[in-house]
Design an enzyme around this catalytic site. Structure first.
Site, PDB file in Angstrom:
ATOM      1  N   GLY A   1       0.829  -1.194   0.000  1.00 18.58           N
ATOM      2  CA  GLY A   1       0.000   0.000   0.000  1.00 18.58           C
ATOM      3  C   GLY A   1       0.864   1.244   0.000  1.00 18.58           C
ATOM      4  N   PHE A   2       1.773   1.310   0.977  1.00 17.27           N
ATOM      5  CA  PHE A   2       2.766   2.390   1.063  1.00 17.27           C
ATOM      6  C   PHE A   2       2.127   3.757   1.220  1.00 17.27           C
ATOM      7  CE2 PHE A   2       4.372  -1.002  -1.787  1.00 17.27           C
ATOM      8  CZ  PHE A   2       5.263  -1.574  -0.890  1.00 17.27           C
TER       9      PHE A   2
ATOM     10  N   ILE B   1      12.373  -6.143  18.365  1.00 15.33           N
ATOM     11  CA  ILE B   1      12.166  -6.667  17.008  1.00 15.33           C
ATOM     12  C   ILE B   1      11.312  -7.927  17.145  1.00 15.33           C
ATOM     13  CG2 ILE B   1      13.300  -7.671  14.985  1.00 15.33           C
ATOM     14  CD1 ILE B   1      13.620  -4.611  15.236  1.00 15.33           C
ATOM     15  N   LEU B   2      10.113  -7.886  16.588  1.00 15.13           N
ATOM     16  CA  LEU B   2       9.139  -8.963  16.821  1.00 15.13           C
ATOM     17  C   LEU B   2       9.456 -10.207  16.003  1.00 15.13           C
ATOM     18  CD1 LEU B   2       6.010  -6.649  16.757  1.00 15.13           C
ATOM     19  CD2 LEU B   2       7.067  -7.657  18.791  1.00 15.13           C
TER      20      LEU B   2
ATOM     21  N   LYS C   1      13.006 -11.802  10.614  1.00  9.95           N
ATOM     22  CA  LYS C   1      12.908 -11.999   9.163  1.00  9.95           C
ATOM     23  C   LYS C   1      11.993 -10.943   8.532  1.00  9.95           C
ATOM     24  CE  LYS C   1      13.108 -16.200   7.311  1.00  9.95           C
ATOM     25  NZ  LYS C   1      12.661 -17.584   7.018  1.00  9.95           N
TER      26      LYS C   1
ATOM     27  N   GLN D   1      11.196  -5.388   5.991  1.00  9.14           N
ATOM     28  CA  GLN D   1      10.704  -4.011   6.034  1.00  9.14           C
ATOM     29  C   GLN D   1      11.846  -3.010   5.878  1.00  9.14           C
ATOM     30  OE1 GLN D   1       7.413  -2.906   6.031  1.00  9.14           O
ATOM     31  NE2 GLN D   1       7.372  -5.039   5.432  1.00  9.14           N
TER      32      GLN D   1
ATOM     33  N   LYS E   1       8.710  -0.530  18.157  1.00  7.90           N
ATOM     34  CA  LYS E   1       8.488   0.838  17.688  1.00  7.90           C
ATOM     35  C   LYS E   1       7.901   0.933  16.280  1.00  7.90           C
ATOM     36  CE  LYS E   1      11.896   3.291  20.492  1.00  7.90           C
ATOM     37  NZ  LYS E   1      13.185   4.016  20.436  1.00  7.90           N
TER      38      LYS E   1
ATOM     39  N   VAL F   1       8.540  -0.690  12.127  1.00  9.01           N
ATOM     40  CA  VAL F   1       9.701  -0.714  11.230  1.00  9.01           C
ATOM     41  C   VAL F   1       9.335  -0.494   9.762  1.00  9.01           C
ATOM     42  CG1 VAL F   1      11.060  -2.176  12.779  1.00  9.01           C
ATOM     43  CG2 VAL F   1       9.588  -3.259  11.062  1.00  9.01           C
TER      44      VAL F   1
ATOM     45  N   GLU G   1       8.498   2.143   7.958  1.00 10.39           N
ATOM     46  CA  GLU G   1       8.836   3.340   7.193  1.00 10.39           C
ATOM     47  C   GLU G   1      10.250   3.857   7.406  1.00 10.39           C
ATOM     48  OE1 GLU G   1       4.980   5.829   6.545  1.00 10.39           O
ATOM     49  OE2 GLU G   1       4.675   4.556   8.267  1.00 10.39           O
TER      50      GLU G   1
HETATM   51 MO1  MOS Z   1       2.319   4.864   5.394  1.00  7.74          MO
HETATM   52  S1  MOS Z   1       2.860   6.244   3.967  1.00  7.74           S
HETATM   53  O1  MOS Z   1       1.809   5.903   6.633  1.00  7.74           O
HETATM   54  O2  MOS Z   1       1.123   3.935   4.682  1.00  7.74           O
END
Ligand code: MOS
Length: 737
Positions: free
Chosen positions: A238-239, A628-629, A632, A637, A700, A702, A704
């Protein structure tokens, strides 16, 4: 205690479905009697439709309906966004054309082929007006975006920047620009809309936010939210572009209502460049000044980004400058200009990705003025507390990211002079930059249930946009329930499940994960209670604290031969299942802390001095992002973000024809993204970090942070290699010759 699953590099629980092609993405859901819809897009960027000839299209066999502004039902909410993620949509309400590719008609037919063919036969006549897509033409009309509730204000000012600049030893004043970029997830946006009668609607939609979509659509169509069901089992990326309900979702619903059929609408790759958002162009002016020893005395960051004529989205690029370094005098602003283009939107690390290019390039420039190592300059100005929010960080392990990343990369081998390192004919450059991204948390709910067969079912609305939500939630739930992951089934992607926020802003792990953990723990507590206080059983009469849960079995801590399985506890007490629903809020301690993930990129480039070709040859990136959950999925990400950063630095650029404002790079042949040959092996360092305040699970987010700083690290490496400072992305060959 059961061996913890959280943190392990567990394979994706949905991996087999995905690689065998049996994961059903929205357009693949089998719905009876489905009709296919195709959008006809405008071929001008501004003006009016003066005539629409749909006769030929209607005569194509199998065509069920052709919707245009002349016959489409009214959608009063189309131009009334109320939530931050809402957008003004163009759903055949009038004859106005506001941007290239805007929907002007919708053809519905029995097959996709008939619909596509008929769509090609719709003839529009326009009264076109001059359309402007160049920011410099409108920059005089720049305006401040409205402050959004719960978001940082558009402007900030601390200290006295002018006084500080008067005393500075070294100073950089520069303008940086970033281009318009389009999201190109593998899966295009797609919707199947099914109206049942006039007031029940089901949407199978490729979305980052099923509940936001439900809210927006139910308002627009005047439906009760509980009568709208959104289902989204798999999303192919989606991004940010799938964070809002765009025109096609409304159009699919309108078509279903108008035809009485289920309607499938999958947009084309070309339409990805038309009406589903993009990262807007920015022009960023930065002033960075320091005293002789490298102490930052002033930072100014003035951002202008482009938006449409009819809606407002501001790329918040200067926010990162407010908090990243310990600088007493900082002034930032955001302004907008309107162009005859579609509305931009959130794009992976909106603001941070583009803003860090400017800030981290300026710091690099300053390091040369100071004759100081770029990493030493960052360390000199390390912010121990958040200088913007004036709060301690919930945790910050950036110093370790710098030192571990630099050591792995061999940063100490860098020769300070530009153009001083070579590999045969190639010029070699080292560049670095800091990464940061806010660690958000929103309210989220989850339900956990242990059944009499000893298996568990855990539900949270949510959505997995390819990040690994199914997998990490299964791990979190298993640990919380005291079970093995094999016995836990986690499900998501349905508005009949507990409510969760949009999967945006890297907040799903934090928000949904916290709810899932607490729901699992609540069920475990209930089971232990039943075992010690309920009917009979080997643990009866003990205190709850004396009991451990291990792979679905309760065990006495003192005498491990005494145990009681979940099945046995339920059976003995005559229960089919035990369930708990948790409504998790933001963790209280967050109020008193600033919550961010941090990282550092170290990148080597090789530049051909004759042709200007840039190859990224090595990447070492270190991140501290709390717990870190899953090593991999987290690594994926980080890598994915960095690849986007390579694209931002070197490839991606949506080009418009300045004469018409039409997009000319409408496919992946013309719109360049990094391919395998552009991406070297990456060394990802995950720095240990314990954060007791950020949320219930200490993670926290990861999704973005990987992209943040990459644009600058590459530009800085290119400067180090060539002596040429490129302040305008992407760094294409022509800019180096
Ligand atoms: Mo992200 S750009 O907040 O889907």
């Amino acid at each position: 205690m059961t061996a913890s699953s959280v943190g392990k590099p567990l394979d994706r629980v949905d991996g087999r479905l995905k690689v065998t092609g049996t994961a059903t993405f929205s357009a693949e859901v089998a719905v009876a009697n489905v009709a296919h819809a195709v959008i006809v897009g405008a071929t001008i960027s501004k003006g009016k439709i003066t005539a629409l000839d749909v006769g030929e299209a209607q005569r194509v066999p199998g065509v069920v309906a052709v919707l245009t502004h002349l016959n489409a039902a009214k959608v009063p909410g189309a131009d009334k966004p109320t939530e931050m993620t809402d957008k003004v949509v163009q759903v055949l309400q009038n004859d106005a054309v506001l941007y290239d590719g805007q929907p002007i008609a919708l053809v519905v037919a029995d097959t996709l082929e008939h619909a596509s063919h008929a769509a090609s036969l719709v003839k529009a006549t326009y009264a076109a007006e001059a359309a402007i897509c160049e920011m410099d033409k409108e920059i005089g009309a720049g305006f401040a975006p409205k402050a959004a509730p719960g978001r940082p204000p558009p402007d900030s000012n601390r200290g006295d920047i002018d006084a500080a600049l008067a005393t500075a030893f070294a100073r950089v004043d520069a303008t940086y620009t970033t281009p318009c970029e389009n999201h190109n997830p593998l899966e295009m946006h797609a919707t199947i809309a099914v109206f049942q009668g006039e007031d029940h609607l089901t949407l199978y939609d490729a979305t980052q936010g099923i509940f936001g979509l439900r809210k927006r659509i139910s308002k627009a169509f005047d439906l009760k939210p509980e009568n709208v069901r959104v289902i989204s089992h798999f999303v192919g990326g989606g991004f940010g572009s799938k964070g809002s309900a765009w025109s096609h979702v409304f159009l699919a619903a309108m078509a279903s209502r108008a035809t009485g059929r289920a309607v499938k609408l999958s947009i084309t790759r070309q339409q990805m460049f038309a009406f589903v958002g993009y990262r807007p162009q920015t022009i960023q002016q930065v002033t960075a000044a320091a005293s002789k020893d490298g102490t930052l005395v002033a930072l100014r960051h003035e951002v202008t980004s482009a938006t449409s004529r009819f809606d407002t989205f501001a790329e918040p690029s200067a926010n990162v400058t407010r908090m990243l370094y310990a600088c007493p005098n900082v002034k930032t602003s955001h302004r907008l200009v309107r162009l005859d283009v579609a509305t931009p939107t959130f794009t992976r690390a909106p603001g941070e990705a583009s803003g860090s290019f400017a800030l981290e390039s300026a710091l690099d420039e300053l390091s040369y003025s100071l004759k100081m190592d770029p990493l030493a300059l960052r360390l000199k100005n390390y912010a121990e507390t958040d200088p913007d929010e004036k709060k301690p960080f919930s945790s910050k392990t950036l110093r370790d990211c710098y030192t571990q990343g630099a050591a792995k990369f061999g940063w100490s081998k860098r020769k300070p002079e530009p153009r001083s390192m070579r590999d045969g004919n190639w010029l070699v450059g080292f560049g670095m930059a800091t990464a940061t991204y806010p660690s958000r948390q929103s309210a989220a709910s989850a339900l956990a249930r242990v059944k009499k067969d000893g298996s568990a079912q855990v539900l949270a609305g949510s959505q997995d946009i390819g990040t690994g939500t199914y997998t990490i939630m299964t791990q979190i739930a298993a640990d919380a329930l005291g079970m093995s992951v094999e016995r836990v089934h986690f499900d998501l992607g349905d508005t009949t499940f507990p409510e969760t926020p949009v999967s945006g802003g890297s907040q799903t792990a934090s928000s949904v994960g916290s709810a899932v953990k607490r729901a699992g723990m609540a069920v475990r507590t209930k089971l232990i209670d039943l075992a010690v206080k309920g009917k009979g059983g080997p643990l009866n009469g003990m205190s709850a604290e004396q009991v451990d849960a291990e792979a679905g079995v309760l065990v006495s801590k003192q005498d491990r031969t005494k145990s009681d399985s979940y099945e046995a506890v339920l059976a003995r007490n005559g229960l089919d299942q035990i369930e708990e629903k948790i409504d998790e809020k933001e963790k209280a301690e967050r109020k008193d802390h600033s919550t961010h993930a941090f990282g550092a990129h170290f990148i080597e480039v090789k530049v051909d001095p004759d042709f200007g070709e840039v190859r990224v040859s090595r990447v070492v990136s270190a991140f501290a992002a709390g717990k870190i959950l899953n090593r991999k999925t987290a690594r994926s990400q980080f890598i994915g973000g960095i690849v986007w950063g390579l694209g931002l630095a070197l490839h991606e650029h949506t080009e418009r024809d300045p004469r018409t404002s039409r997009v000319v790079t409408k496919d992946l042949a013309d719109y360049h993204v990094p391919v395998h040959a552009d991406v070297p092996d990456m060394d990802i360092v995950m720095v240990d970090e314990v954060d007791p305040y950020v949320n219930e699970i200490g993670a926290k987010g990861v999704g973005e942070i990987g992209i943040v700083g990459v644009g600058a690290a590459i530009a800085n490496a290119v400067y180090h290699a060539t002596g040429k400072r490129v302040r305008s992305l992407p760094i294409t060959l022509d800019k180096l010759l």
